[in-house]
Design a protein around this motif. Structure first.
Motif, PDB file in Angstrom:
ATOM      1  N   ARG A  54      -4.475   6.947 -16.497  1.00 56.40           N
ATOM      2  CA  ARG A  54      -3.501   6.379 -16.956  1.00 56.40           C
ATOM      3  C   ARG A  54      -3.706   5.602 -18.888  1.00 56.40           C
ATOM      4  O   ARG A  54      -2.636   5.715 -19.315  1.00 56.40           O
ATOM      5  CB  ARG A  54      -2.722   5.571 -16.482  1.00 56.40           C
ATOM      6  N   LYS A  63       4.536  -0.919   5.469  1.00 58.47           N
ATOM      7  CA  LYS A  63       5.740   0.213   5.799  1.00 58.47           C
ATOM      8  C   LYS A  63       6.058  -1.162   7.116  1.00 58.47           C
ATOM      9  O   LYS A  63       7.919  -0.638   6.651  1.00 58.47           O
ATOM     10  CB  LYS A  63       4.519   0.921   6.397  1.00 58.47           C
ATOM     11  N   GLU A 114      -9.357   5.573  -2.596  1.00 56.88           N
ATOM     12  CA  GLU A 114     -10.171   4.350  -3.256  1.00 56.88           C
ATOM     13  C   GLU A 114     -10.678   4.526  -5.039  1.00 56.88           C
ATOM     14  O   GLU A 114      -9.068   4.103  -5.677  1.00 56.88           O
ATOM     15  CB  GLU A 114     -10.924   2.999  -2.779  1.00 56.88           C
ATOM     16  N   TYR A 128      -0.532   8.096  -0.041  1.00 56.72           N
ATOM     17  CA  TYR A 128      -0.924   7.122   1.106  1.00 56.72           C
ATOM     18  C   TYR A 128       0.193   7.498   2.091  1.00 56.72           C
ATOM     19  O   TYR A 128      -0.724   7.236   3.571  1.00 56.72           O
ATOM     20  CB  TYR A 128       0.012   6.177   1.274  1.00 56.72           C
ATOM     21  N   TRP A 156      -1.322  -3.291   4.446  1.00 57.78           N
ATOM     22  CA  TRP A 156      -0.739  -1.693   4.141  1.00 57.78           C
ATOM     23  C   TRP A 156       0.488  -1.859   5.466  1.00 57.78           C
ATOM     24  O   TRP A 156       1.661  -1.090   4.694  1.00 57.78           O
ATOM     25  CB  TRP A 156      -1.311  -0.458   3.682  1.00 57.78           C
ATOM     26  N   LEU A 200      -7.350   6.838 -10.888  1.00 60.18           N
ATOM     27  CA  LEU A 200      -6.140   7.520 -11.783  1.00 60.18           C
ATOM     28  C   LEU A 200      -5.930   6.335 -12.954  1.00 60.18           C
ATOM     29  O   LEU A 200      -5.145   6.714 -13.760  1.00 60.18           O
ATOM     30  CB  LEU A 200      -5.084   7.571 -10.441  1.00 60.18           C
ATOM     31  N   LYS A 201      -5.559   5.320 -12.055  1.00 61.82           N
ATOM     32  CA  LYS A 201      -5.541   4.274 -13.220  1.00 61.82           C
ATOM     33  C   LYS A 201      -6.489   4.522 -14.301  1.00 61.82           C
ATOM     34  O   LYS A 201      -5.116   3.894 -15.839  1.00 61.82           O
ATOM     35  CB  LYS A 201      -6.396   3.157 -12.022  1.00 61.82           C
ATOM     36  N   VAL A 231       2.098   9.328  -5.657  1.00 61.79           N
ATOM     37  CA  VAL A 231       0.791   8.076  -4.466  1.00 61.79           C
ATOM     38  C   VAL A 231       1.483   7.914  -3.328  1.00 61.79           C
ATOM     39  O   VAL A 231       0.234   8.090  -2.893  1.00 61.79           O
ATOM     40  CB  VAL A 231       0.790   7.031  -6.129  1.00 61.79           C
ATOM     41  N   ALA A 232       2.459   7.953  -3.434  1.00 60.55           N
ATOM     42  CA  ALA A 232       3.474   7.480  -1.976  1.00 60.55           C
ATOM     43  C   ALA A 232       2.595   8.642  -1.147  1.00 60.55           C
ATOM     44  O   ALA A 232       2.362   7.890   0.239  1.00 60.55           O
ATOM     45  CB  ALA A 232       4.368   7.520  -2.147  1.00 60.55           C
ATOM     46  N   PHE A 250      -7.080  -3.679   4.569  1.00 56.47           N
ATOM     47  CA  PHE A 250      -6.409  -3.438   3.223  1.00 56.47           C
ATOM     48  C   PHE A 250      -5.193  -2.639   3.796  1.00 56.47           C
ATOM     49  O   PHE A 250      -3.956  -2.338   4.035  1.00 56.47           O
ATOM     50  CB  PHE A 250      -7.044  -2.001   2.491  1.00 56.47           C
ATOM     51  N   MET A 251      -5.394  -2.268   5.451  1.00 56.74           N
ATOM     52  CA  MET A 251      -4.871  -2.075   6.407  1.00 56.74           C
ATOM     53  C   MET A 251      -3.451  -2.869   6.660  1.00 56.74           C
ATOM     54  O   MET A 251      -2.906  -2.590   7.011  1.00 56.74           O
ATOM     55  CB  MET A 251      -5.531  -1.409   7.881  1.00 56.74           C
ATOM     56  N   GLU A 297       2.639  -1.297  -8.477  1.00 61.22           N
ATOM     57  CA  GLU A 297       1.922   0.331  -8.355  1.00 61.22           C
ATOM     58  C   GLU A 297       0.645  -0.022  -6.718  1.00 61.22           C
ATOM     59  O   GLU A 297      -0.101  -0.444  -6.535  1.00 61.22           O
ATOM     60  CB  GLU A 297       1.761   0.529  -9.332  1.00 61.22           C
ATOM     61  N   LEU A 298       1.432   1.232  -6.259  1.00 58.20           N
ATOM     62  CA  LEU A 298       0.531   1.630  -5.234  1.00 58.20           C
ATOM     63  C   LEU A 298      -0.906   1.808  -5.657  1.00 58.20           C
ATOM     64  O   LEU A 298      -1.745   1.500  -4.811  1.00 58.20           O
ATOM     65  CB  LEU A 298       1.327   2.780  -4.563  1.00 58.20           C
ATOM     66  N   VAL A 299      -0.957   2.042  -6.766  1.00 54.86           N
ATOM     67  CA  VAL A 299      -1.954   2.934  -7.441  1.00 54.86           C
ATOM     68  C   VAL A 299      -3.371   1.547  -7.569  1.00 54.86           C
ATOM     69  O   VAL A 299      -4.528   1.384  -7.471  1.00 54.86           O
ATOM     70  CB  VAL A 299      -1.925   2.987  -8.707  1.00 54.86           C
ATOM     71  N   GLU A 300      -2.285   0.366  -7.883  1.00 51.69           N
ATOM     72  CA  GLU A 300      -3.406  -0.339  -8.349  1.00 51.69           C
ATOM     73  C   GLU A 300      -4.157  -1.301  -6.586  1.00 51.69           C
ATOM     74  O   GLU A 300      -4.482  -1.990  -6.506  1.00 51.69           O
ATOM     75  CB  GLU A 300      -2.680  -1.927  -8.794  1.00 51.69           C
ATOM     76  N   LEU A 301      -2.961  -1.322  -5.665  1.00 52.73           N
ATOM     77  CA  LEU A 301      -2.847  -2.456  -4.467  1.00 52.73           C
ATOM     78  C   LEU A 301      -4.568  -2.210  -3.731  1.00 52.73           C
ATOM     79  O   LEU A 301      -4.715  -3.459  -4.099  1.00 52.73           O
ATOM     80  CB  LEU A 301      -2.390  -1.700  -3.361  1.00 52.73           C
ATOM     81  N   PRO A 302      -5.564  -1.135  -3.975  1.00 51.60           N
ATOM     82  CA  PRO A 302      -6.975  -1.318  -3.646  1.00 51.60           C
ATOM     83  C   PRO A 302      -7.605  -2.033  -4.257  1.00 51.60           C
ATOM     84  O   PRO A 302      -8.266  -3.035  -4.090  1.00 51.60           O
ATOM     85  CB  PRO A 302      -7.318  -0.066  -3.524  1.00 51.60           C
ATOM     86  N   TYR A 342     -10.686   5.973   3.201  1.00 51.90           N
ATOM     87  CA  TYR A 342     -10.547   4.570   2.556  1.00 51.90           C
ATOM     88  C   TYR A 342     -11.034   4.875   1.437  1.00 51.90           C
ATOM     89  O   TYR A 342     -10.370   4.539   0.330  1.00 51.90           O
ATOM     90  CB  TYR A 342     -10.786   3.077   3.233  1.00 51.90           C
ATOM     91  N   LYS A 375       9.255   5.698  -5.524  1.00 44.90           N
ATOM     92  CA  LYS A 375       8.396   5.177  -3.820  1.00 44.90           C
ATOM     93  C   LYS A 375       6.968   4.394  -4.380  1.00 44.90           C
ATOM     94  O   LYS A 375       6.079   4.207  -3.371  1.00 44.90           O
ATOM     95  CB  LYS A 375       8.142   6.903  -2.998  1.00 44.90           C
ATOM     96  N   ASN A 376       6.640   5.329  -5.111  1.00 43.33           N
ATOM     97  CA  ASN A 376       5.029   4.893  -6.213  1.00 43.33           C
ATOM     98  C   ASN A 376       4.824   3.456  -6.575  1.00 43.33           C
ATOM     99  O   ASN A 376       3.921   2.787  -6.329  1.00 43.33           O
ATOM    100  CB  ASN A 376       4.611   5.496  -7.398  1.00 43.33           C
ATOM    101  N   LYS A 390       8.239  -0.672   0.181  1.00 39.73           N
ATOM    102  CA  LYS A 390       8.886   0.146  -0.987  1.00 39.73           C
ATOM    103  C   LYS A 390      10.002   0.191  -1.487  1.00 39.73           C
ATOM    104  O   LYS A 390      10.962   0.675  -1.046  1.00 39.73           O
ATOM    105  CB  LYS A 390       8.022   1.519  -0.331  1.00 39.73           C
ATOM    106  N   LEU A 415      -7.858   6.156  -6.423  1.00 39.90           N
ATOM    107  CA  LEU A 415      -6.842   5.817  -7.396  1.00 39.90           C
ATOM    108  C   LEU A 415      -6.884   4.635  -8.501  1.00 39.90           C
ATOM    109  O   LEU A 415      -6.861   5.008  -8.945  1.00 39.90           O
ATOM    110  CB  LEU A 415      -6.165   4.481  -6.264  1.00 39.90           C
TER     111      LEU A 415
END
Lengths: 102, 462
Positions: free
Chosen positions: B456, A53, B446, B424, A49, B452-453, B420-421, A45-46, A83-88, B442, A63-64, A58, B449
């Motif tokens: 939504r 960056k 996690e 992060y 991410w 949140l998902k 969300v940004a 993940f790191m 979307e950043l929300v989904e990333l993990p 993390y 930005k999200n 982005k 998020l």
């Protein structure tokens, strides 16, 4: 109080901790992206991410949202935008739960 | 969030540090006191050894140590050679890696090659502390050193007991420590109160209370060593940490029977116990009792009370107490204000807490990272995210650490607003500043998020 409880929750759950930091043999798609054959869930993940960056992926308008380049697309289900929300959750897909050893 | 001021702990643990100054100087006028401070605290004792000597011994081989000593005396100038301290630390750094027998042989060798060298008490203390610090060796090795010491004409005294007990406790040999203390008390000299209290403190950590009590009783009946106020404070502190307040009350009664008068430290300890259990009212009762008995409350007393009252939601009383505190000439510090802010934030009055921050800075009391974290938590809980973001800017600028709770609340609040940004970015800062472990940071991100998902999908969040 909350912090102690949360700390406890994490340390009490060694399995969850292990899932995050244990090294895992990677499938070939991820191997190409990461450049090594083993990495932990957290490390992966790191890596993704920081890749986002450093390459400024982005979306400037929102930005999200991340606009994937070809390399990133290959590991994130081929999506054009993520979307950043989904990333993990997307990264978690590469680290399926380990089945018990037979 | 509201932590106990560190001064609580030090009230009890500092007693062992205070010890060195007065009692030693009476007895040993030379440089000896300094020597002993080294050994009283077995840990710093290794770091205090001069750095070049630390790297002197690469192996624990006796022959190499001997030849090293020979080359050492052949290269050192004459006046330095008479300095016993130098030789003691030479021996000491060897003991840190060698076995006891080798150390004794080295000492023999040192005395033989340098006849002007006459080992003193502290030399034997070095050996004694080594014999006690070996985790699995029997008590007989300590006795061997003691015999050696007696043969050379040094009768074990209170410092000897102290060195032995502290070394034993530092490696967790509490049983041996008890045996040795009894042996010392019957044969040589009784431990002084500092050694005694240190041992009681170690016992409290590793034993059940009944066995601690029986040890105290035994010392009292066999050797007439009575527990003093510090002993009781240690006991009460441990009892309170185990959330056994009733036992603490009993102990207070017992110590009053013994003719001891409770002091502010002791009362503070009991109050802390009540605050741990969210019983602010009881803490106030103790405070009143304390005043009745003419014990002057100190800063820690007020901090404890304000903390306890804030914690159980009696902010107005806590504010009153702050006034009383100022009137009686105490200066509220960061801990006082942070506790009060904590209480106000709990009530949802984050703006009031922010005003308090200004007041605090105006009075020249600088907030610490705990203060900011409390406030950040309060803003996020009170749905004043913009204020929170502003404060986060201050935290980041000051390079302060985030605490687990305020980090989690802040991330959650940001995500709730769909930022969300920024969440992060906060995650990055938390990892970068090493506020939390990567894993903790993390998992929080996690799960937030994920939540949140889900929200939504159900059409609840932005």
């Amino acid at each position: 109080m909350l912090p102690q409880k949360m700390k406890k929750a994490i340390t009490d759950n060694p399995k969850q901790l292990a899932n995050l930091i244990d090294l895992v043999n990677l499938p070939s798609t991820l191997r190409d992206f990461v450049g090594q054959s083993q990495i932990s869930h957290l490390g992966c993940f790191m890596r993704v991410w920081s890749y986002i960056k450093t390459n400024n992926l982005k979306d400037p308008n929102n930005k999200n949202v991340v606009n994937c380049d070809e390399k990133l697309k290959s590991i994130l289900l081929g999506k054009q935008q993520v979307e950043l929300v989904e990333l993990p959750a997307l990264i978690k897909l590469h680290f399926p739960k380990q089945k018990k050893f037979p | 969030m509201g932590k106990f001021p560190p001064s609580f702990r030090s009230a009890i643990s500092s007693t062992s540090l205070i010890k060195n100054t007065p009692s030693q100087q009476q007895q040993q006028p030379h440089y000896f006191p300094k020597k002993l401070t080294k050994k009283n605290s077995p840990k710093p004792h290794e770091t205090q050894t001069p750095p070049p000597q630390k790297s002197l011994f690469k192996t624990s081989s006796l022959n190499e140590a001997k030849s090293l000593f020979n080359s050492f005396i052949s290269t050192t100038k004459a006046p330095l050679l008479d300095n016993l301290r130098l030789h003691n630390s030479f021996l000491q750094s060897y003991t840190s890696i060698s076995t006891l027998d080798d150390s004794i042989s080295l000492l023999d060798h040192m005395v033989k090659t340098l006849p002007s060298l006459s080992p003193d008490r502290s030399t034997y203390h070095v050996l004694l502390s080594q014999s006690c610090r070996e985790p699995d060796s029997p008590l007989s090795s300590a006795q061997k050193v003691l015999n050696l010491m007696v043969n050379k004409g040094f009768k074990p005294n209170q410092f000897t007991v102290d060195v032995a007990i502290r070394s034993l406790c530092s490696v967790g040999r509490v049983d041996d420590a008890i045996l040795l203390v009894k042996e010392f008390s019957s044969k040589h000299s009784k431990p002084d109160t500092f050694t005694y209290n240190f041992l009681v403190k170690c016992l409290c950590k590793s034993r059940i209370f009944n066995s601690v009590y029986s040890f105290i009783d035994e010392m009292k009946s066999s050797f007439d060593i009575k527990p003093d106020l510090v002993t009781y404070t240690i006991l009460i502190d441990n009892v309170c940490n185990a959330k056994n307040i009733r036992e603490a009350d009993r102990l207070v009664a017992v110590l009053k029977e013994c003719g001891l008068k409770p002091d502010a430290f002791l009362y503070n300890t009991i109050m802390k116990g009540y605050c741990l259990l969210n019983k602010g009212i009881e803490a106030v009762r103790i405070y009143k009792q304390m005043k009745e008995e003419g014990v002057e409350p100190d800063l820690v007393t007020y901090n404890t009370l304000i903390f306890g009252l804030s914690k159980c939601g009696r902010v107005s009383e806590a504010k009153k107490l702050l006034k009383i505190m100022v009137e009686s000439g105490h200066f509220p510090d960061a801990v006082t204000y942070t506790s009060l802010m904590n209480g106000m934030c709990r009530e949802g009055d984050a703006l009031g807490a922010a005003a308090l921050l200004e007041e605090m800075e105006l009075k020249g009391c600088s907030p610490n990272s705990c203060t900011y974290n409390t406030l950040l938590h309060g803003f996020c809980k009170g749905r004043m995210l913009n204020k929170g973001v502003e404060l986060y800017g201050v935290i980041k600028k000051g390079g302060m650490k985030l605490e687990t709770a305020s980090y989690a609340t802040f991330v959650r609040a940001l995500c709730r607003e769909g930022r969300v940004a920024e969440a992060y970015e906060v995650f990055d800062y938390a990892v970068e500043s090493k506020s939390l472990t990567d894993v903790a940071a993390y998992t929080t991100l996690e799960s937030t998020l994920k939540w949140l998902k889900k929200a939504r999908e159900q059409g609840l969040a932005v």
